[in-house]
Write a protein that holds these residues in place. Sequence first.
Motif, short mmCIF file in Angstrom:
data_model
loop_
_atom_site.label_atom_id
_atom_site.label_comp_id
_atom_site.label_asym_id
_atom_site.label_seq_id
_atom_site.Cartn_x
_atom_site.Cartn_y
_atom_site.Cartn_z
N LEU A 150 -2.28 -13.52 -34.34
CA LEU A 150 -1.00 -13.75 -33.67
C LEU A 150 -0.36 -12.45 -33.19
CD1 LEU A 150 0.57 -16.46 -36.00
CD2 LEU A 150 -0.38 -16.80 -33.72
N ASN A 151 -0.55 -11.37 -33.95
CA ASN A 151 0.17 -10.13 -33.68
C ASN A 151 -0.58 -9.12 -32.83
OD1 ASN A 151 2.34 -11.06 -35.20
ND2 ASN A 151 1.56 -10.17 -37.09
N ASP A 152 -1.93 -9.08 -32.92
CA ASP A 152 -2.70 -8.00 -32.32
C ASP A 152 -3.45 -8.36 -31.05
OD1 ASP A 152 -1.84 -6.60 -34.49
OD2 ASP A 152 -3.76 -6.57 -35.54
N PHE A 153 -3.51 -9.66 -30.74
CA PHE A 153 -4.30 -10.08 -29.59
C PHE A 153 -3.38 -10.43 -28.42
CE2 PHE A 153 -7.07 -10.32 -33.14
CZ PHE A 153 -8.31 -9.95 -32.64
N THR A 154 -3.69 -9.86 -27.28
CA THR A 154 -2.81 -9.94 -26.11
C THR A 154 -3.43 -10.80 -25.01
OG1 THR A 154 -3.80 -7.93 -25.21
CG2 THR A 154 -1.86 -7.67 -26.62
N ASP A 155 -2.62 -11.08 -23.99
CA ASP A 155 -3.08 -11.95 -22.90
C ASP A 155 -4.28 -11.37 -22.16
OD1 ASP A 155 -1.15 -13.76 -23.50
OD2 ASP A 155 0.22 -13.19 -21.88
N ASP A 156 -4.40 -10.03 -22.11
CA ASP A 156 -5.53 -9.46 -21.39
C ASP A 156 -6.84 -9.58 -22.16
OD1 ASP A 156 -4.99 -7.64 -23.34
OD2 ASP A 156 -4.89 -5.89 -22.02
N MET A 157 -6.78 -10.12 -23.37
CA MET A 157 -7.99 -10.39 -24.14
C MET A 157 -8.43 -11.85 -24.03
SD MET A 157 -7.27 -8.32 -27.66
CE MET A 157 -6.43 -6.74 -27.65
N LEU A 158 -7.72 -12.63 -23.26
CA LEU A 158 -8.06 -14.04 -23.15
C LEU A 158 -9.44 -14.22 -22.53
CD1 LEU A 158 -4.69 -15.58 -21.89
CD2 LEU A 158 -5.67 -15.73 -24.19
N PHE A 159 -10.17 -15.19 -23.04
CA PHE A 159 -11.47 -15.54 -22.48
C PHE A 159 -11.26 -16.50 -21.31
CE2 PHE A 159 -12.81 -13.61 -26.22
CZ PHE A 159 -14.19 -13.63 -26.37
N PRO A 160 -12.06 -16.39 -20.25
CA PRO A 160 -12.01 -17.43 -19.22
C PRO A 160 -12.35 -18.79 -19.83
CG PRO A 160 -13.36 -15.55 -18.54
CD PRO A 160 -13.07 -15.37 -19.99
N ALA A 161 -11.73 -19.84 -19.33
CA ALA A 161 -11.98 -21.17 -19.88
C ALA A 161 -13.45 -21.54 -19.82
CB ALA A 161 -11.14 -22.20 -19.12
N THR A 162 -14.14 -21.07 -18.78
CA THR A 162 -15.56 -21.38 -18.62
C THR A 162 -16.44 -20.60 -19.58
OG1 THR A 162 -15.67 -19.74 -16.86
CG2 THR A 162 -15.34 -22.04 -16.21
N HIS A 163 -15.86 -19.66 -20.34
CA HIS A 163 -16.65 -18.84 -21.26
C HIS A 163 -16.30 -19.14 -22.72
CE1 HIS A 163 -17.72 -16.95 -17.62
NE2 HIS A 163 -18.02 -15.76 -18.09
N ARG A 164 -15.71 -20.31 -22.95
CA ARG A 164 -15.36 -20.66 -24.33
C ARG A 164 -16.46 -21.46 -25.02
NH1 ARG A 164 -8.91 -21.72 -23.16
NH2 ARG A 164 -8.49 -19.55 -22.58
N THR A 165 -17.57 -21.64 -24.32
CA THR A 165 -18.81 -22.08 -24.95
C THR A 165 -19.75 -20.89 -24.85
OG1 THR A 165 -18.50 -24.40 -24.38
CG2 THR A 165 -20.76 -23.66 -24.79
N LYS A 166 -20.14 -20.34 -25.99
CA LYS A 166 -20.89 -19.09 -25.94
C LYS A 166 -21.65 -18.86 -27.24
CE LYS A 166 -17.28 -15.88 -27.55
NZ LYS A 166 -18.12 -14.89 -28.25
N LEU A 167 -22.58 -17.92 -27.16
CA LEU A 167 -23.40 -17.51 -28.29
C LEU A 167 -23.16 -16.04 -28.58
CD1 LEU A 167 -25.91 -17.73 -30.24
CD2 LEU A 167 -27.31 -17.27 -28.23
N GLY A 168 -22.88 -15.70 -29.84
CA GLY A 168 -22.74 -14.30 -30.22
C GLY A 168 -21.39 -13.71 -29.88
N GLY A 169 -21.26 -12.40 -30.13
CA GLY A 169 -19.99 -11.73 -29.94
C GLY A 169 -19.02 -12.09 -31.05
N VAL A 170 -17.77 -12.33 -30.69
CA VAL A 170 -16.76 -12.74 -31.67
C VAL A 170 -16.23 -14.12 -31.28
CG1 VAL A 170 -16.06 -10.38 -32.22
CG2 VAL A 170 -14.88 -11.62 -30.39
N PRO A 171 -15.77 -14.89 -32.26
CA PRO A 171 -15.21 -16.21 -31.91
C PRO A 171 -13.92 -16.05 -31.11
CG PRO A 171 -14.81 -15.71 -34.22
CD PRO A 171 -15.72 -14.64 -33.71
#
Length: 233
Positions: A150-171
């Motif tokens: 809630l505190n450290d993640f900003t709008d510029d870190m948002l994932f594109p909606a089309t990339h919310r199905t993915k393998l690897g990286g971070v959830p």
Amino acid sequence: MRSLIPTLHVTRPATSTGLAPKLGGLPWGLSTSLWPVCKECGQAMSLVAQLPVRDALDQLGPLAGQSELSDLVLHLFKCEGEDVCSFWNPDIGTNAAFFLSRNDLREGYTAAPESTTEILPELWVTGWKPFEDPVPPELAEAVNDPIRWLNDFTDDMLFPATHRTKLGGVPWWTGNGPQQVPNAPFAYLLQIDQFLEVEDAEHDVSFGNFCSDGTCYVFVDAESLRATMFINR
């Protein structure tokens, strides 16, 4: 951090035969005795995904580089019954995530053990596109902390909606943030959003009941070959 985005098709590639990575449909070669049954309603669950390690999961994530695991196939199931069981919960037998050896699978599709079992749309994974997660490496561990989320993640870190199905990286969590996150040695492997972009479909595909607008998350313990699946909104 690098992740992979699946390219999905309704139509199976003409060159593809036998076991292949996919979402939904009927499982390939699964013994009926291994088909999971919901412990709340007693109905046979629906296949969410069948993903061979050598074709997909060894590209990155907790299983990367472990050649001895290359004959394994990840199976994901969840209850889609009309009674709306607690399929989002990983601990009560209303969904299932497990590995099987290719040697345990037979040839051909396995028919659902019950006529009432909901069959989710069959979508074939025809490729994987590299994607750099917009989360900086120094925040990779904080991504699973509800307060820091809630505190450290900003709008510029948002994932594109089309990339919310993915393998690897971070959830990338849904609006309610991290919930039900399993402790180590489990590590994030993949996520599947309810709404999927499909190359040969006119519109996004709504993939089963994920609490109306949720995302399915899969974590694995690569050493013990255990997997766990849960759904967040």
